[in-house]
Design a protein around this motif. Structure first.
Motif, PDB file in Angstrom:
ATOM      1  N   LEU A  15       0.820  -1.203   0.000  1.00 44.04           N
ATOM      2  CA  LEU A  15       0.000   0.000   0.000  1.00 44.04           C
ATOM      3  C   LEU A  15       0.857   1.258   0.000  1.00 44.04           C
ATOM      4  O   LEU A  15       0.551   2.224  -0.695  1.00 44.04           O
ATOM      5  CB  LEU A  15      -0.939   0.011   1.212  1.00 44.04           C
ATOM      6  N   SER A  16       1.946   1.243   0.744  1.00 43.76           N
ATOM      7  CA  SER A  16       2.796   2.436   0.787  1.00 43.76           C
ATOM      8  C   SER A  16       3.487   2.668  -0.547  1.00 43.76           C
ATOM      9  O   SER A  16       3.630   3.797  -0.991  1.00 43.76           O
ATOM     10  CB  SER A  16       3.836   2.334   1.910  1.00 43.76           C
ATOM     11  N   VAL A  17       3.902   1.615  -1.217  1.00 43.53           N
ATOM     12  CA  VAL A  17       4.548   1.752  -2.525  1.00 43.53           C
ATOM     13  C   VAL A  17       3.547   2.217  -3.566  1.00 43.53           C
ATOM     14  O   VAL A  17       3.829   3.114  -4.359  1.00 43.53           O
ATOM     15  CB  VAL A  17       5.216   0.425  -2.961  1.00 43.53           C
ATOM     16  N   SER A  18       2.345   1.644  -3.572  1.00 49.59           N
ATOM     17  CA  SER A  18       1.364   2.031  -4.589  1.00 49.59           C
ATOM     18  C   SER A  18       0.829   3.437  -4.356  1.00 49.59           C
ATOM     19  O   SER A  18       0.392   4.097  -5.287  1.00 49.59           O
ATOM     20  CB  SER A  18       0.213   1.028  -4.648  1.00 49.59           C
ATOM     21  N   ALA A  19       0.850   3.915  -3.122  1.00 46.00           N
ATOM     22  CA  ALA A  19       0.345   5.255  -2.830  1.00 46.00           C
ATOM     23  C   ALA A  19       1.375   6.334  -3.120  1.00 46.00           C
ATOM     24  O   ALA A  19       1.047   7.506  -3.192  1.00 46.00           O
ATOM     25  CB  ALA A  19      -0.076   5.338  -1.369  1.00 46.00           C
ATOM     26  N   CYS A  20       2.630   5.946  -3.272  1.00 48.26           N
ATOM     27  CA  CYS A  20       3.693   6.936  -3.493  1.00 48.26           C
ATOM     28  C   CYS A  20       3.605   7.515  -4.894  1.00 48.26           C
ATOM     29  O   CYS A  20       3.324   6.806  -5.850  1.00 48.26           O
ATOM     30  CB  CYS A  20       5.072   6.300  -3.343  1.00 48.26           C
ATOM     31  N   ASN A  21       3.835   8.789  -4.976  1.00 49.42           N
ATOM     32  CA  ASN A  21       4.006   9.421  -6.273  1.00 49.42           C
ATOM     33  C   ASN A  21       5.467   9.315  -6.640  1.00 49.42           C
ATOM     34  O   ASN A  21       6.324   9.236  -5.777  1.00 49.42           O
ATOM     35  CB  ASN A  21       3.630  10.905  -6.208  1.00 49.42           C
ATOM     36  N   HIS A  22       5.746   9.307  -7.912  1.00 46.79           N
ATOM     37  CA  HIS A  22       7.136   9.312  -8.335  1.00 46.79           C
ATOM     38  C   HIS A  22       7.646  10.740  -8.210  1.00 46.79           C
ATOM     39  O   HIS A  22       7.034  11.674  -8.698  1.00 46.79           O
ATOM     40  CB  HIS A  22       7.256   8.840  -9.787  1.00 46.79           C
ATOM     41  N   PHE A  23       8.754  10.907  -7.533  1.00 48.35           N
ATOM     42  CA  PHE A  23       9.328  12.232  -7.377  1.00 48.35           C
ATOM     43  C   PHE A  23      10.510  12.339  -8.320  1.00 48.35           C
ATOM     44  O   PHE A  23      11.318  11.424  -8.436  1.00 48.35           O
ATOM     45  CB  PHE A  23       9.767  12.469  -5.928  1.00 48.35           C
ATOM     46  N   TYR A  24      10.595  13.462  -8.977  1.00 48.10           N
ATOM     47  CA  TYR A  24      11.649  13.676  -9.943  1.00 48.10           C
ATOM     48  C   TYR A  24      12.579  14.765  -9.438  1.00 48.10           C
ATOM     49  O   TYR A  24      12.155  15.730  -8.818  1.00 48.10           O
ATOM     50  CB  TYR A  24      11.056  14.084 -11.293  1.00 48.10           C
ATOM     51  N   GLU A  25      13.839  14.597  -9.746  1.00 47.33           N
ATOM     52  CA  GLU A  25      14.838  15.588  -9.377  1.00 47.33           C
ATOM     53  C   GLU A  25      14.815  16.718 -10.405  1.00 47.33           C
ATOM     54  O   GLU A  25      14.718  16.475 -11.598  1.00 47.33           O
ATOM     55  CB  GLU A  25      16.212  14.904  -9.369  1.00 47.33           C
ATOM     56  N   ASP A  26      14.870  17.952  -9.920  1.00 48.23           N
ATOM     57  CA  ASP A  26      14.893  19.106 -10.814  1.00 48.23           C
ATOM     58  C   ASP A  26      16.298  19.368 -11.315  1.00 48.23           C
ATOM     59  O   ASP A  26      17.282  19.059 -10.644  1.00 48.23           O
ATOM     60  CB  ASP A  26      14.397  20.363 -10.090  1.00 48.23           C
ATOM     61  N   GLU A  27      16.374  19.964 -12.495  1.00 46.42           N
ATOM     62  CA  GLU A  27      17.660  20.308 -13.094  1.00 46.42           C
ATOM     63  C   GLU A  27      17.481  21.613 -13.864  1.00 46.42           C
ATOM     64  O   GLU A  27      16.499  21.786 -14.580  1.00 46.42           O
ATOM     65  CB  GLU A  27      18.085  19.178 -14.048  1.00 46.42           C
ATOM     66  N   LEU A  28      18.412  22.534 -13.704  1.00 44.69           N
ATOM     67  CA  LEU A  28      18.403  23.773 -14.465  1.00 44.69           C
ATOM     68  C   LEU A  28      19.158  23.525 -15.761  1.00 44.69           C
ATOM     69  O   LEU A  28      20.328  23.154 -15.744  1.00 44.69           O
ATOM     70  CB  LEU A  28      19.058  24.911 -13.675  1.00 44.69           C
ATOM     71  N   VAL A  29      18.470  23.716 -16.900  1.00 46.23           N
ATOM     72  CA  VAL A  29      19.049  23.384 -18.201  1.00 46.23           C
ATOM     73  C   VAL A  29      19.040  24.614 -19.103  1.00 46.23           C
ATOM     74  O   VAL A  29      18.059  25.356 -19.135  1.00 46.23           O
ATOM     75  CB  VAL A  29      18.248  22.238 -18.869  1.00 46.23           C
ATOM     76  N   SER A  30      20.120  24.794 -19.838  1.00 46.07           N
ATOM     77  CA  SER A  30      20.219  25.903 -20.795  1.00 46.07           C
ATOM     78  C   SER A  30      19.960  25.393 -22.200  1.00 46.07           C
ATOM     79  O   SER A  30      20.431  24.325 -22.579  1.00 46.07           O
ATOM     80  CB  SER A  30      21.612  26.523 -20.738  1.00 46.07           C
TER      81      SER A  30
END
Length: 176
Positions: A15-30
């Motif tokens: 239940l804890s795995v299925s309830a988790c949202n996928h979190f993404y790491e931010d990156e500053l890109v030019s």
């Protein structure tokens, strides 16, 4: 009793795995643009902004496919798909436009959409679009988008539509 506690532990973990949202790491890109004074840029994440000059930086979800499309005041259009290209160019327009349209038209959750659109081979798709050259304008974009969305896209789907033709008495095909 041990089986009961073990089963409860497994259920709680699932239940804890299925309830988790996928979190993404931010990156500053030019990114760079062709030389011009002012561009209006849009991303498939829904952002719109004005760019003065030939480069800009934005915060993106690291390694998650993102279409960037820009127009100048004369109507010239260029595009790119991050993380594969950092230089917006007219050659990347069709592929970035497909990703842009699919992203904004998706009805699933953000996490599902990111997963689905990130598993498609956008780099190969871009290369195939570039290989078609000017004929890319004759490809049915809606058909391509439908096939990608359904997960049934094949390289052979990316072909220019033929105009209505007539067959002569010798069996040769001539476009109208």
């Amino acid at each position: 009793m041990k089986i009961l506690y073990g089963s409860i532990g497994v259920i709680a973990f699932c239940l804890s795995v299925s309830a988790c949202n996928h979190f993404y790491e931010d990156e500053l890109v030019s990114f760079t643009l062709p030389k011009n004074d002012v561009w209006v840029a849009r991303t498939s994440s829904g952002r719109t902004f004005k760019v003065t000059g030939d480069s800009f930086s934005i915060l993106v979800d690291k390694n998650i496919s993102l279409a960037i499309i820009a127009w100048d005041s004369e109507g010239n259009k260029c595009g790119a798909i991050y993380p594969y290209n950092y230089d917006l160019d007219k050659d990347y327009c069709f592929a970035s436009d497909v990703l842009y349209s699919l992203s904004l038209g998706a009805t699933c959750s953000s996490g599902e959409k990111n997963y689905c659109l990130s598993t498609f081979n956008w780099r190969r798709f871009e290369n195939e679009c570039i290989a078609l050259g000017d004929d890319i304008s004759k490809v049915n974009k809606e058909n391509i988008m439908n096939r990608i969305a359904k997960g049934i896209f094949k390289k052979s789907d990316l072909k220019p539509e033929k105009k209505k033709s007539e067959v002569t008495k010798t069996g040769e095909e001539h476009a109208e």
